[in-house]
Design a protein around this motif. Structure first.
Motif, PDB file in Angstrom:
ATOM      1  N   UNK A   1     -23.716 135.857 171.082  1.00 29.24           N
ATOM      2  CA  UNK A   1     -23.990 137.241 170.722  1.00 29.24           C
ATOM      3  C   UNK A   1     -25.262 137.363 169.888  1.00 29.24           C
ATOM      4  N   UNK A   2     -25.477 136.388 168.976  1.00 28.85           N
ATOM      5  CA  UNK A   2     -26.686 136.399 168.156  1.00 28.85           C
ATOM      6  C   UNK A   2     -27.932 136.196 169.013  1.00 28.85           C
TER       7      UNK A   2
ATOM      8  N   UNK B   1     -32.432 131.126 162.846  1.00 33.65           N
ATOM      9  CA  UNK B   1     -30.993 130.925 162.841  1.00 33.65           C
ATOM     10  C   UNK B   1     -30.294 131.942 163.726  1.00 33.65           C
ATOM     11  N   UNK B   2     -29.111 131.537 164.184  1.00 38.72           N
ATOM     12  CA  UNK B   2     -28.328 132.421 165.038  1.00 38.72           C
ATOM     13  C   UNK B   2     -28.096 131.790 166.382  1.00 38.72           C
TER      14      UNK B   2
ATOM     15  N   UNK C   1     -32.903 140.858 172.688  1.00 39.21           N
ATOM     16  CA  UNK C   1     -33.091 142.300 172.806  1.00 39.21           C
ATOM     17  C   UNK C   1     -34.142 142.795 171.814  1.00 39.21           C
ATOM     18  N   UNK C   2     -34.116 142.217 170.618  1.00 40.73           N
ATOM     19  CA  UNK C   2     -35.081 142.591 169.596  1.00 40.73           C
ATOM     20  C   UNK C   2     -36.496 142.187 170.004  1.00 40.73           C
TER      21      UNK C   2
END
Length: 360
Positions: free
Chosen positions: A252-253, A247-248, A259-260
């Motif tokens: 921005x999510x 999800x997301x 990035x993660x």
């Protein structure tokens, strides 16, 4: 000659003038319900408010249903495999027998008999020659409801055992260090044999999320529950969802997720995605599909697609007869063709064995 026509999927149809049956279909009222297995696309319409009639399924599927919908205990009835059951529905005597579908935990095929004839519903299934031991009982079939997920493909699937051996080989090759974290993107029912083998071969626990841990523990009698842990620090092997399905969806999510993932890649993690649907979706964009369809990424005796993905540069692809590579920059994911559905050649062998009068 028998021609395979439409996809089996979820059915609702009349057996007699007074009896209708529904398989994996709970959106409309009928008087006889079956649930072949507990995948979300097969129990649509089911909720704690369901009160339309009895539902017949396997013991494992019943446990999973009641774990999700605890108020349905009075409606969901379990039956063991290979045991004929007789019921009276609106004055009609109907018998049914469940057979293992080789699809996921608790999945069954259904032999249905009555004044209407003999119907056989496969639900979702993966045909294997070991099924011949009981399929000799499935004869003189008037109507076969067939899972034709891969009807239009001529892929030659590896067996599950071969696919799992490929996953083990990838781990040994790309994550030999005991400190390397390995993420297996396969949390759907039906992929458990992968993790059971990993636990055995590497003498390890498997980290799972709380939802899956609770789901598995709702099933009584599973002999491998002791390989599961909720503590991610207790194992380097992690069962997780496909990262593309998490999800997301806001921009921005997505940026945060990328990035993660990039940070994880820099730490040297190994990601493996066992699936069959993924290959099917990707194959549609291949310029020379005939080079992909016959042997989807067969290379050095491994059906695998190796992908290096980047979040900053566009990708390009190089196609060959046996292997498709997609290069960008940084994320290494290995896709192994692991199927819980029958391939076309397996369907063909199954239909020749059953020899139904009609296929739906």
């Amino acid at each position: 000659e028998i021609r395979l026509a439409s996809c089996a999927g979820c059915h609702r149809m009349a057996l007699t003038r007074f009896v209708q049956f529904a398989v994996d279909n709970f959106k409309k009222t009928t008087n006889l319900y079956f649930l072949t297995h507990f995948h979300a696309d097969h129990f649509e319409g089911l909720s704690n408010d369901f009160n339309d009639g009895p539902i017949y399924c396997s013991p494992i599927t019943r446990a999973l249903v009641l774990h999700r919908f605890p108020k349905l205990s009075g409606f969901v009835h379990s039956t063991e495999e290979k045991v004929e059951q007789t019921i009276n529905v609106a004055g009609e005597i109907i018998s049914f027998t469940f057979y293992p579908a080789n699809h996921c935990l608790g999945s069954v095929m259904i032999l249905l008999e009555g004044s209407f004839g003999r119907y056989f519903h496969t639900g979702d299934f993966r045909y294997s020659p070991w099924m011949n031991e009981f399929l000799h009982n499935v004869d003189k079939i008037d109507n076969l409801f067939l899972d034709t997920t891969f009807l239009e493909s001529t892929w030659v699937f590896p067996t599950r055992e071969e696919a799992i051996a490929q996953i083990i080989d990838l781990i040994q090759t790309y994550a030999p260090s005991p400190s390397t974290q390995v993420y297996i993107e396969a949390d759907m029912l039906g992929t458990e044999p992968i993790f059971i083998e990993i636990a055995s071969r590497f003498n390890t626990l498997i980290h799972v999320k709380a939802k899956k841990y609770s789901e598995f523990h709702s099933i009584k009698g599973l002999k491998w529950l002791d390989i599961l842990t909720l503590n991610p620090n207790m194992s380097r092997f992690h069962m997780c969802r496909d990262h593309n399905k998490q999800k997301g969806r806001r921009k921005n999510d997505e940026q945060k997720k990328e990035a993660k993932l990039k940070k994880r890649i820099e730490q040297g993690e190994l990601w493996i995605r066992p699936s069959s649907q993924w290959f099917g979706k990707k194959a549609s964009g291949v310029k020379l599909p005939q080079n992909f369809v016959s042997k989807p990424c067969f290379h050095q005796h491994i059906w695998v697609r190796i992908i290096l993905q980047s979040y900053t540069f566009p990708c390009f692809s190089i196609y060959s007869a046996f292997l498709m590579w997609e290069f960008t920059l940084c994320l290494l994911i290995k896709h192994v063709l692991f199927s819980i559905h029958s391939s076309f050649c397996e369907l063909e062998e199954f239909v020749k064995l059953i020899q139904p009068k009609e296929i739906t």
